[in-house]
Write an enzyme that holds these catalytic residues in place. Structure first.
Site, mmCIF file in Angstrom:
data_model
loop_
_atom_site.group_PDB
_atom_site.id
_atom_site.type_symbol
_atom_site.label_atom_id
_atom_site.label_comp_id
_atom_site.label_asym_id
_atom_site.label_seq_id
_atom_site.Cartn_x
_atom_site.Cartn_y
_atom_site.Cartn_z
ATOM 1 N N VAL A 96 0.915 -1.139 0.000
ATOM 2 C CA VAL A 96 0.000 0.000 0.000
ATOM 3 C C VAL A 96 0.956 1.191 0.000
ATOM 4 O O VAL A 96 1.487 1.576 1.036
ATOM 5 C CB VAL A 96 -0.942 0.002 1.224
ATOM 6 N N PRO A 97 1.254 1.719 -1.182
ATOM 7 C CA PRO A 97 2.421 2.595 -1.379
ATOM 8 C C PRO A 97 2.249 4.047 -0.900
ATOM 9 O O PRO A 97 2.213 4.987 -1.682
ATOM 10 C CB PRO A 97 2.651 2.525 -2.885
ATOM 11 N N CYS A 98 2.209 4.211 0.409
ATOM 12 C CA CYS A 98 2.103 5.558 0.975
ATOM 13 C C CYS A 98 3.348 6.384 0.653
ATOM 14 O O CYS A 98 3.301 7.613 0.697
ATOM 15 C CB CYS A 98 1.856 5.496 2.475
ATOM 16 N N HIS A 99 4.446 5.712 0.280
ATOM 17 C CA HIS A 99 5.666 6.449 -0.085
ATOM 18 C C HIS A 99 5.468 7.263 -1.367
ATOM 19 O O HIS A 99 6.238 8.171 -1.644
ATOM 20 C CB HIS A 99 6.856 5.490 -0.239
#
Length: 162
Positions: A130-133
């Site tokens: 879950v690519p919060c970056h």
């Protein structure tokens, strides 16, 4: 049924993983204890078995770090959270490149909820997948990242977003 726990050595550090079969429930760069604590309450009584690899998930993570960025899209996820956070996490999984916290709020269905979008990033218990970056400040400044800006920058460079 038991949950599976494993670690994955990556260029940004050891990723702690917990899964229910092929569904990733937790992934972090801190500790396995923190991963366990992030699980939904209904997993409280489940036994957790340590394993060298988690089928499907480990292979897809390896593919991602080998350069096949879209490989992580094949990993199913589930984590606890309020409706807005669920919408934000779903929206994050569709991001290619980077978007602002403001744009994440729009894509999550509440354009005025910019702070809530930031909070969803901070509460995300499934790092990388879950690519919060990929969420940055308006204007392109990287903003924050729980595991350090050096890791966020590495991931964005790896994905060709910087």
């Amino acid at each position: 049924m038991a949950l599976l726990a494993s670690t994955f050595d990556s260029p940004i550090g050891t990723i702690n993983l917990i899964a229910d079969g092929s569904i990733l429930l937790a992934a972090n760069l801190s500790t396995m204890k923190a991963a366990r604590e992030s699980l939904r309450d209904d997993y409280a009584g489940f036994k957790i078995e340590n394993t060298r690899k988690i089928p499907i998930i480990t292979e897809l993570l390896k593919d991602y770090f080998d350069g096949e960025i879209s490989a992580i899209n094949g990993i199913k996820v589930s984590q606890p959270g309020a409706p807005f956070s669920q919408n934000a996490w779903k929206a994050m999984r569709k991001v290619r490149g980077t978007i602002s916290y403001s744009e994440l709020a729009v894509r999550s269905g509440s354009p005025a909820a910019v702070r809530a979008a930031g909070s969803a990033c901070a509460k995300n218990a499934i790092v990388l997948v879950v690519p919060c970056h990929r969420i940055v400040r308006t204007g392109g400044n990287l903003g924050n990242y729980a595991y350090g800006l050096n890791k966020k920058e590495w991931l964005l460079r790896h994905e060709g977003a910087l």
